[in-house]
Design an enzyme around this catalytic site. Structure first.
Site, mmCIF file in Angstrom:
data_model
loop_
_atom_site.group_PDB
_atom_site.id
_atom_site.type_symbol
_atom_site.label_atom_id
_atom_site.label_comp_id
_atom_site.label_asym_id
_atom_site.label_seq_id
_atom_site.Cartn_x
_atom_site.Cartn_y
_atom_site.Cartn_z
ATOM 1 N N ASP A 164 43.010 25.884 9.811
ATOM 2 C CA ASP A 164 42.555 24.506 9.586
ATOM 3 C C ASP A 164 41.137 24.340 10.142
ATOM 4 O OD1 ASP A 164 42.924 21.968 8.510
ATOM 5 O OD2 ASP A 164 43.818 21.129 10.326
ATOM 6 N N ASN B 185 51.994 18.152 12.278
ATOM 7 C CA ASN B 185 50.763 17.364 12.264
ATOM 8 C C ASN B 185 50.605 16.660 10.923
ATOM 9 O OD1 ASN B 185 49.788 20.074 14.055
ATOM 10 N ND2 ASN B 185 49.419 18.074 14.928
#
Length: 393
Positions: free
Chosen positions: A275, A220
């Protein structure tokens, strides 16, 4: 609460094996012994008959929790630390998003204040700056108005404000000034990671050799892998000195991508992160990540502007469960990816394992891998009602 406990559990996961009928003895906040219940000289102070004792989870990349975001407010940082213990986290590294310099300096000062406060939560192990020195093409949910090239002076200003609590920086190694920045960060003893990057294979490899040791949320915020240009993803998978962060919410990563990382690096080369943003633990709705508007639907957080994934609402206990239940990973390996491996990657040598001499940080799971209790430095800071009832029997 006390920093000394004798905790009896059905099972315990040590670095080398799984023990049945175990007592973990903690004295003055430090693990004194991990032994069979028959060998324990004193009666336990707490008993979780069906509990599985594992090291406390270490979350090295978290932006917020239950309405509080990492910012210049020390109260918010403490609230996050006190909230995440219900998910089994015993150590965390509050993580910023790209922001103006004055806000990052304020976050450094807030961390210094929060670290010194007494609270009933996870250990605030240090600040993680994610950005603002990232590639605009791979910015994801980072505010484009705040992005800029690396500057050693900016790093120094945040480090000064943080008074020794700045622990890590994430940047794109292809940016102008990155080489000097990496060197300066390592000279200060900071962990340096690569993320939100369009670096090619050679640039990434050179940066890893220069001191970058973590790939921030692998796949990502990175230029895609190509068989003629494997880029930073390929370099991360091949370099044994780089630990890959994985967001295992099964939204950021296809199970096959997780399995590829595990096949290339082994579980020893991968660490779980959340995250997580401030919306974590709250209902679907509209929230923010820094200056970016976010909407959470069915637990998935995305930018209102373009639908890009914007952090997550993942928790560490769910990250472990997903590896075990959805990918079939052995529990002991999944737990190491949430404990020992991130502790080592973040250069913490006093936690992450159930081992005499280390911090008395434990997470007690039930058979469904749900958190029953969380112990930080020998103090029980979270306990589910059902677990409290069991300890009274």
């Amino acid at each position: 609460m006390t920093a000394s406990e004798r905790i009896a559990v059905g099972q315990a996961l040590t670095p080398s094996r799984q023990l049945e009928g175990t007592v973990v003895t903690i004295e003055d906040g430090t693990i004194e012994a991990v032994q069979s219940r028959a060998a324990a000289e004193r009666s336990p102070t707490r008993t979780y008959p069906d509990g599985i004792a594992v090291p406390g989870f270490v979350d090295a990349h978290i932006h917020g929790y239950a309405g509080d975001a990492v910012s210049g407010d020390p109260d918010g940082l403490v609230n996050i630390a006190e909230g995440v213990v219900e998910t089994g986290v015993t150590s965390l590294f509050p993580t910023t998003v790209s922001a103006p310099q004055d806000e990052l300096v304020a976050a450094g000062a807030a961390t210094a204040t929060a670290v010194d406060r007494d609270h009933d939560g996870a250990s605030i192990a240090g600040l993680h700056l994610e950005g603002p020195h990232v590639n605009d093409d791979q910015r994801g949910a980072q505010d484009p108005a705040a992005l800029r090239d690396p500057a050693v002076e900016e790093l120094q200003a945040v480090a000064d404000a943080a008074e020794g609590t700045l622990a890590r920086v994430t940047l794109a190694p292809e940016l102008t000034g990155a080489d000097e920045f990496i060197q300066a960060a390592r000279e200060q003893g900071l962990v340096v990671s690569a993320g939100h990057s369009g670096a090619d294979f050679e640039t990434a490899t050179t940066a890893f050799d220069a001191g970058i040791s973590i790939a921030t949320h692998l796949y990502n915020g990175m230029i895609g892998f190509h068989h003629r240009e494997p880029g930073i993803i390929g370099a991360s998978l091949l370099d044994d000195g780089v630990t890959a962060e994985l967001i295992t919410d099964l939204q950021h990563l296809h199970p096959g991508a997780i399995e590829l990382a595990l096949a290339a690096k082994g579980h020893e080369g991968c660490m779980l992160i959340t995250d997580a943003i401030a919306a974590t633990g709250l209902p679907d709705g509209e929230y923010s990540l820094g200056e970016m508007d976010v909407v959470v639907e069915d637990g998935t957080s995305r930018l209102v502007e373009d639908g890009s994934l914007a952090g997550s609402t993942l928790t560490m206990d769910a990250a472990v469960r997903n590896l075990v239940e959805e990918l079939g990973l052995d529990l002991s390996r999944a737990v190491r990816m949430a404990t020992d491996i991130p502790a080592r990657a973040m250069e913490l040598d006093d936690r992450g394992r159930l081992e005499p001499g280390l911090r008395g940080d434990l997470t007690i799971l039930d058979g469904d891998l749900t958190v029953q209790a969380t112990i930080v430095g020998g103090e029980v800071v979270y306990e589910r009602e059902a677990a409290r009832e069991a300890t009274r029997q």
